[in-house]
Design an enzyme around this catalytic site. Structure first.
Site, mmCIF file in Angstrom:
data_model
loop_
_atom_site.group_PDB
_atom_site.id
_atom_site.type_symbol
_atom_site.label_atom_id
_atom_site.label_comp_id
_atom_site.label_asym_id
_atom_site.label_seq_id
_atom_site.Cartn_x
_atom_site.Cartn_y
_atom_site.Cartn_z
ATOM 1 N N HIS A 5 0.715 -1.417 -0.013
ATOM 2 C CA HIS A 5 0.057 -0.121 -0.017
ATOM 3 C C HIS A 5 0.935 1.423 -0.076
ATOM 4 O O HIS A 5 0.139 2.567 0.161
ATOM 5 C CB HIS A 5 -1.056 0.018 1.170
ATOM 6 C CG HIS A 5 -1.736 -1.301 1.471
ATOM 7 N ND1 HIS A 5 -1.141 -2.225 2.360
ATOM 8 C CD2 HIS A 5 -2.576 -1.856 0.842
ATOM 9 C CE1 HIS A 5 -1.744 -3.529 2.268
ATOM 10 N NE2 HIS A 5 -2.975 -3.167 1.592
ATOM 11 N N GLY A 21 -8.405 11.439 6.945
ATOM 12 C CA GLY A 21 -8.965 10.397 6.406
ATOM 13 C C GLY A 21 -8.825 10.671 4.705
ATOM 14 O O GLY A 21 -8.661 9.775 4.146
ATOM 15 N N ARG A 25 -7.583 16.413 1.741
ATOM 16 C CA ARG A 25 -6.974 17.019 2.940
ATOM 17 C C ARG A 25 -5.618 16.914 3.377
ATOM 18 O O ARG A 25 -5.110 17.669 3.620
ATOM 19 C CB ARG A 25 -7.800 16.534 4.213
ATOM 20 C CG ARG A 25 -7.778 17.571 5.456
ATOM 21 C CD ARG A 25 -8.852 17.258 6.614
ATOM 22 N NE ARG A 25 -10.095 17.103 6.387
ATOM 23 C CZ ARG A 25 -11.088 16.442 6.832
ATOM 24 N NH1 ARG A 25 -10.757 15.811 7.890
ATOM 25 N NH2 ARG A 25 -12.365 16.288 6.438
ATOM 26 N N ARG A 44 -3.039 3.957 -4.888
ATOM 27 C CA ARG A 44 -4.522 3.907 -4.522
ATOM 28 C C ARG A 44 -5.232 5.240 -4.105
ATOM 29 O O ARG A 44 -5.895 5.395 -3.663
ATOM 30 C CB ARG A 44 -5.113 2.977 -3.281
ATOM 31 C CG ARG A 44 -4.928 1.395 -3.654
ATOM 32 C CD ARG A 44 -5.155 0.792 -2.557
ATOM 33 N NE ARG A 44 -4.808 -0.606 -2.928
ATOM 34 C CZ ARG A 44 -5.567 -1.848 -2.756
ATOM 35 N NH1 ARG A 44 -6.875 -1.599 -2.488
ATOM 36 N NH2 ARG A 44 -5.341 -2.917 -3.174
ATOM 37 N N ARG A 88 -4.065 11.693 14.098
ATOM 38 C CA ARG A 88 -4.928 11.511 13.373
ATOM 39 C C ARG A 88 -5.705 12.904 13.408
ATOM 40 O O ARG A 88 -6.146 13.531 14.486
ATOM 41 C CB ARG A 88 -6.133 10.475 13.880
ATOM 42 C CG ARG A 88 -7.671 10.718 13.168
ATOM 43 C CD ARG A 88 -8.415 9.458 13.199
ATOM 44 N NE ARG A 88 -9.744 9.758 13.298
ATOM 45 C CZ ARG A 88 -10.400 10.427 12.239
ATOM 46 N NH1 ARG A 88 -9.793 10.843 11.234
ATOM 47 N NH2 ARG A 88 -11.968 10.493 12.365
ATOM 48 N N ILE A 89 -5.962 13.369 12.351
ATOM 49 C CA ILE A 89 -6.781 14.713 12.323
ATOM 50 C C ILE A 89 -8.142 14.706 11.486
ATOM 51 O O ILE A 89 -7.733 14.285 10.194
ATOM 52 C CB ILE A 89 -5.998 16.017 11.825
ATOM 53 C CG1 ILE A 89 -5.165 15.542 10.644
ATOM 54 C CG2 ILE A 89 -5.127 16.428 13.032
ATOM 55 C CD1 ILE A 89 -4.443 16.782 10.038
ATOM 56 N N SER A 91 -12.712 14.777 11.144
ATOM 57 C CA SER A 91 -14.008 15.232 11.409
ATOM 58 C C SER A 91 -14.810 14.228 12.249
ATOM 59 O O SER A 91 -14.515 12.820 12.210
ATOM 60 C CB SER A 91 -14.754 15.375 10.142
ATOM 61 O OG SER A 91 -14.803 14.471 9.485
ATOM 62 N N ASP A 206 -20.715 17.779 12.361
ATOM 63 C CA ASP A 206 -22.161 17.652 12.466
ATOM 64 C C ASP A 206 -22.484 17.192 13.746
ATOM 65 O O ASP A 206 -21.679 16.667 14.587
ATOM 66 C CB ASP A 206 -22.725 16.616 11.426
ATOM 67 C CG ASP A 206 -22.145 15.175 11.698
ATOM 68 O OD1 ASP A 206 -22.742 14.341 12.056
ATOM 69 O OD2 ASP A 206 -20.998 14.869 11.337
ATOM 70 N N ARG A 219 -15.306 20.949 5.539
ATOM 71 C CA ARG A 219 -14.490 19.681 6.328
ATOM 72 C C ARG A 219 -13.254 19.720 5.624
ATOM 73 O O ARG A 219 -12.320 19.331 6.258
ATOM 74 C CB ARG A 219 -15.116 18.457 6.179
ATOM 75 C CG ARG A 219 -16.806 18.544 7.144
ATOM 76 C CD ARG A 219 -17.078 17.033 7.268
ATOM 77 N NE ARG A 219 -17.605 16.667 5.998
ATOM 78 C CZ ARG A 219 -18.876 16.604 5.571
ATOM 79 N NH1 ARG A 219 -19.858 17.386 6.147
ATOM 80 N NH2 ARG A 219 -19.377 16.099 4.326
#
Length: 241
Positions: A5, A21, A25, A44, A88-89, A91, A206, A219
């Site tokens: 990967h 994620g 971003r 990917r 990890r950053i 939403s 949200d 986002r």
């Protein structure tokens, strides 16, 4: 040096990696915050960049969605690329009435409905928690920047389109969880197994209680305070290591 990967060369990643994620971003952070960012992986479409921030090497790479995807990429970064810290950053959906849209949360620990931990065959129930050094450094950094940061537990869910999502998820809010997301269980357990550091910072996109929400564009591009806290934390971690 490559994995199924990741085609980056050994040493291509900094000791601290920020992991949103969304690949877009990751690209946004690299192009707007890092000096001389270099694309080191694009397998990917999971873009990974390394550059510098205040002269300190920092990497940013997407994790994809969900614990399985986060588990793959964080495992490879920790074990194959000698990464020490992953922040990890992302939403999250607020499940606490104490939060508002765009509030930022640091996950001290995570609850979950995931079976991710079963692979470790522990003789009991494991508690997935953030690394204290990363967490305390992020809290200190937010204070210095004058940015409000809530600290509490997160609910890391395996299902986004849950048949009884709102009913089931809000029960975790009754138990003190602040927000729901999907990746922290994979990150925290992978870090604990590797003996490395992990922390989740999320911004409320949200609200499951008030049913308010932000747009996909917001986002992707507007959570800059979270990015700033993560980057300044990465700089401080370079001195701690």
């Amino acid at each position: 040096m490559s994995t199924p990967h990741n085609t980056a060369e050994k040493g291509a990643f900094a000791k601290t990696v920020l992991m949103p994620g969304d690949p877009l971003r990751a690209k946004f952070i690299a192009e707007n915050f890092l000096n001389a960012p270099v694309l080191v992986n694009d397998v990917r479409g999971i873009q990974g960049y390394t550059g510098t921030y205040h002269g300190i090497p920092v990497s940013v790479m997407a994790s994809g969605m969900g614990a399985p995807s986060m588990g793959i990429y964080s495992y490879e970064l920790y074990h194959m690329y000698d990464v020490e810290n992953i922040i990890r950053i992302g939403s999250a959906g607020a499940i606490s009435e104490d939060l508002q849209l765009r509030d930022m949360v640091a996950g001290i620990a995570v609850h979950t409905n995931s079976n991710f931990a079963s692979q470790y065959q522990m003789p009991g129930t494991i508690a997935p928690v953030a690394d204290y050094t990363l967490l305390s450094t992020a809290v200190e950094t937010a204070k210095e920047l004058g940015i409000s940061l809530h600290v509490g537990t997160l609910f890391s869910s395996d299902t986004f389109y849950d048949a009884f999502k709102k009913e089931n998820t809000l029960k975790w809010g009754k138990m003190g969880a602040l927000a729901v997301e999907m990746e922290s269980i994979g990150l925290y357990l992978t870090a604990q197994y590797a003996g490395k550091r992990a922390l989740t910072l999320v911004t409320v996109s949200d609200h499951l209680v008030t049913e308010e929400s932000t747009s996909a564009e917001e986002r992707q591009n507007s959570f800059t305070q979270m990015m700033q806290v993560a980057l300044e934390t990465a700089v401080k971690m370079e001195k701690i290591q």
